[in-house]
Design an enzyme around this catalytic site. Sequence first.
Site, PDB file in Angstrom:
ATOM      1  N   ASP A  68       0.811  -1.216   0.000  1.00 57.89           N
ATOM      2  CA  ASP A  68       0.000   0.000   0.000  1.00 57.89           C
ATOM      3  C   ASP A  68       0.847   1.271   0.000  1.00 57.89           C
ATOM      4  OD1 ASP A  68       0.630  -1.033   2.623  1.00 57.89           O
ATOM      5  OD2 ASP A  68      -0.672   0.479   3.511  1.00 57.89           O
ATOM      6  N   HIS A  69       2.153   1.107   0.005  1.00 55.56           N
ATOM      7  CA  HIS A  69       3.034   2.279  -0.022  1.00 55.56           C
ATOM      8  C   HIS A  69       3.867   2.372  -1.302  1.00 55.56           C
ATOM      9  CE1 HIS A  69       2.352   3.506   4.230  1.00 55.56           C
ATOM     10  NE2 HIS A  69       1.959   2.240   4.292  1.00 55.56           N
TER      11      HIS A  69
END
Length: 310
Positions: A68-69
Amino acid sequence: MQMPFQLTILGSSSAMPTSLRYPTAQVLNVLGRFFLIDCGEGTQHQIRKNKISFGRIDHIFISHLHGDHFFGLIGYISTQVLLGRTKDLHIYAHSELQRYTQFQQDFLGMGELGFRLVFHPLNFKKPQVILDDVKLTVTSFPLKHRIPCCGFLFQEKEKEPNIRKEQLKFYQIPIREIKNIKDGADFTTEDGEIIPNKKLVIPAPKPRSYAFCSDTAYTEKILPVIQHVDLLYHEATFAESEKEMAKTTFHSTGKEAALIAQKAQAGQLLIGHFSARYKEPTSILKEAQSIFPNTKAVNEGDVYSVIRNQ
């Protein structure tokens, strides 16, 4: 008038995107230079939506290798190819990201990009200056997460004061003395009168700073690095009712983020990286504000000016 130092929130969700929130991504405008911090899915869409120029982003900072980063990174690189980019693109991340990105390029048959991807490996054991120029210093520092993770501190360089032009003429100050005066020296006239430096200069605005802390469990080890920061972003994935979940997953609650801001004597606290279980982070925000009143819960599209912490 100070040049801009502004943060735009592109994504504020944690592991899963929601209908309203994207995974983590931010753009920081420091004196007209744009820096991308994390690059979750949908980052390109959010950059377009917020009318930020792709071509002005030359530096990307990836805190850690949870999807998610950084899942938006290869798409971002692909778009740069389509746009005909020729400038170097600098990526500050875990050293393994270079290998992973090369695999994606090879798998997709991207070939020569037309520009250099310059990777800068992060140090996950101690703070380290990773970018330093005449206007800005960026320092990475280790956070406390399940895998190696870094926060980033962006600091303006201190500027020289401005000379009061009317005083130059009044005291007939030679040009050769200007640098000494800017460096803090007094001026002595031909008659031996000492003119104090403070009468000759206009003090430069105090330098500003921004710290990004996501993802991390509560840790006071970061306090020496972020002490007196003007604007602090600290993850607040859970409310206090899920404190054990936060501890197990190496995340923070809103209250814990606020305690860090309080102990760092920060100017303002922004909280984000909210779990998808919360439709609205109202409870997280209230718990944070009970400790550190100057706290805001971020939303996509929010723009925050970094204001000097008095």
